[in-house]
Design an enzyme around this catalytic site. Structure first.
Site, short mmCIF file in Angstrom:
data_model
loop_
_atom_site.label_atom_id
_atom_site.label_comp_id
_atom_site.label_asym_id
_atom_site.label_seq_id
_atom_site.Cartn_x
_atom_site.Cartn_y
_atom_site.Cartn_z
N ARG A 36 10.11 -2.17 11.90
CA ARG A 36 9.18 -2.20 12.76
C ARG A 36 8.84 -2.94 14.23
O ARG A 36 9.01 -4.22 14.01
CB ARG A 36 7.82 -1.26 12.16
CG ARG A 36 7.15 0.02 10.95
CD ARG A 36 6.78 -0.10 10.79
NE ARG A 36 5.44 -0.50 10.66
CZ ARG A 36 4.40 -0.77 9.78
NH1 ARG A 36 4.36 -0.10 8.88
NH2 ARG A 36 3.12 -0.91 10.13
N LYS A 54 1.04 -1.51 -0.04
CA LYS A 54 0.00 0.21 -0.05
C LYS A 54 0.84 1.00 -0.12
O LYS A 54 0.64 2.39 -0.56
CB LYS A 54 -0.66 0.40 1.47
CG LYS A 54 -1.64 -0.87 1.42
CD LYS A 54 -2.66 -1.16 2.58
CE LYS A 54 -2.48 -0.79 3.95
NZ LYS A 54 -1.81 -2.30 4.25
N ARG A 81 -10.49 0.24 7.70
CA ARG A 81 -9.87 -0.97 7.80
C ARG A 81 -11.14 -1.98 8.74
O ARG A 81 -10.99 -2.90 8.42
CB ARG A 81 -8.78 -0.46 9.21
CG ARG A 81 -7.00 -1.47 8.09
CD ARG A 81 -6.26 -0.93 9.17
NE ARG A 81 -4.85 -1.95 8.95
CZ ARG A 81 -3.63 -1.73 8.63
NH1 ARG A 81 -4.44 -0.22 8.43
NH2 ARG A 81 -2.56 -1.64 8.57
N ARG A 109 -1.67 -9.40 13.37
CA ARG A 109 -2.04 -8.43 12.50
C ARG A 109 -2.62 -9.50 11.00
O ARG A 109 -3.97 -8.43 10.45
CB ARG A 109 -0.80 -7.66 11.68
CG ARG A 109 -0.31 -6.56 12.56
CD ARG A 109 0.57 -6.09 12.64
NE ARG A 109 1.06 -5.22 10.98
CZ ARG A 109 2.05 -5.27 10.37
NH1 ARG A 109 3.10 -5.87 10.86
NH2 ARG A 109 2.22 -4.24 9.99
#
Ligand code: ADP
Ligand code: ADP
Ligand code: ZN
Length: 216
Positions: free
Chosen positions: A160, A13, A88, A171
């Site tokens: 991250r 994305k 989302r 996730r």
């Protein structure tokens, strides 16, 4: 241009949104980045969001919708935007519909990057981001010129904290239970453009350009 880019975590994305943002001269509204900045600054938003993010869970809808409402009120969003990381959940998508209705504007397209889970795991574990400007790299497919250093600002590249095994698993679960239903939602509206996101970065770019041109 009013666009959404939708993909699983690590689906590409950000990579594609930043390019489309330059190409169409529209702001990239990246909710993950807004949240990470808030965490770094230690603001109330950051304090509220931190534990959800580090465990790979979604930040509550009310918080996210408020962020988008405020962001849309800024002048640069009037001529268009590309949403990267929002919506989302169905609740977020419905709230977005309402915001767009209020402004009497419509979405041009929802670009969906379809990427299989195995590819995602590899992308997330090999992703590195700039600790200063947030630019994204990949150890194999998009390496920086100098190891560990950002090409655009010379900042230090880091992994991250949510790009590690346990958080990745959570996730992906959140994505399939809460975000995947958006595919049907936007398909029904006739704005969904499905792209094979497992191809190289440049092939995904041209596939998006072709799909956008054909949809207009
Ligand atoms: P990725 O690029 O890997 O998909 P993001 O940077 O978009 O991840 O988001 C990082 C984290 O920020 C998410 O795991 C989630 O905790 C939070 N987040 C970002 N956008 C949203 C959203 N629209 N709704 C809920 N949580 C969000
Ligand atoms: P997202 O914003 O959906 O989480 P990113 O744009 O950050 O995804 O991409 C995830 C990782 O995969 C990054 O390391 C990025 O450089 C890399 N990447 C993005 N698109 C591709 C692609 N088409 N092929 C190979 N690697 C990619
Ligand atoms: Zn940088």
């Amino acid at each position: 241009m009013r666009l959404i880019i939708l993909a699983p975590p690590g689906g590409g994305k950000g990579t594609q949104a930043s390019r489309l943002s330059d190409q169409y001269n529209i702001p990239q509204v990246e909710t993950g980045k807004i949240l990470r900045q808030a965490v770094q600054e230690g603001s109330q938003l950051g304090k509220d969001a931190k534990s959800y993010m580090s465990s790979g869970n979604l930040v509550p809808d009310e918080i996210m919708i408020e962020i988008i409402r405020n962001r849309f009120a800024e002048a640069d969003c009037q001529a268009g935007f590309i949403l990267d990381g929002f919506p989302r959940t169905l609740q977020q998508a419905r709230a977005l519909d309402k915001l767009l209705d209020e402004q009497e504007v419509e979405l041009d397209a929802v670009i969906y990057l379809n990427v299989p889970v195995a590819v995602i795991q590899e992308r997330l574990s090999r992703r590195r981001v700039c600790s200063d400007c947030g630019a994204t790299y990949h150890l194999d497919t998009k390496p920086p010129g100098q190891t560990g250093i950002c090409d655009s600002c010379q900042g230090e590249l880091i992994q991250r904290s949510d790009d590690r095994e346990e958080a990745i698993e959570q996730r992906l679960k959140q994505y399939s239970s809460k975000t995947e239903p958006l595919l049907e939602f936007y398909q029904d509206k006739g704005v969904l453009l499905e792209i094979d996101g497992a191809q190289s970065i440049s092939r995904v770019e041209s596939a998006i350009d072709t799909a956008l041109t054909e949809s207009q």
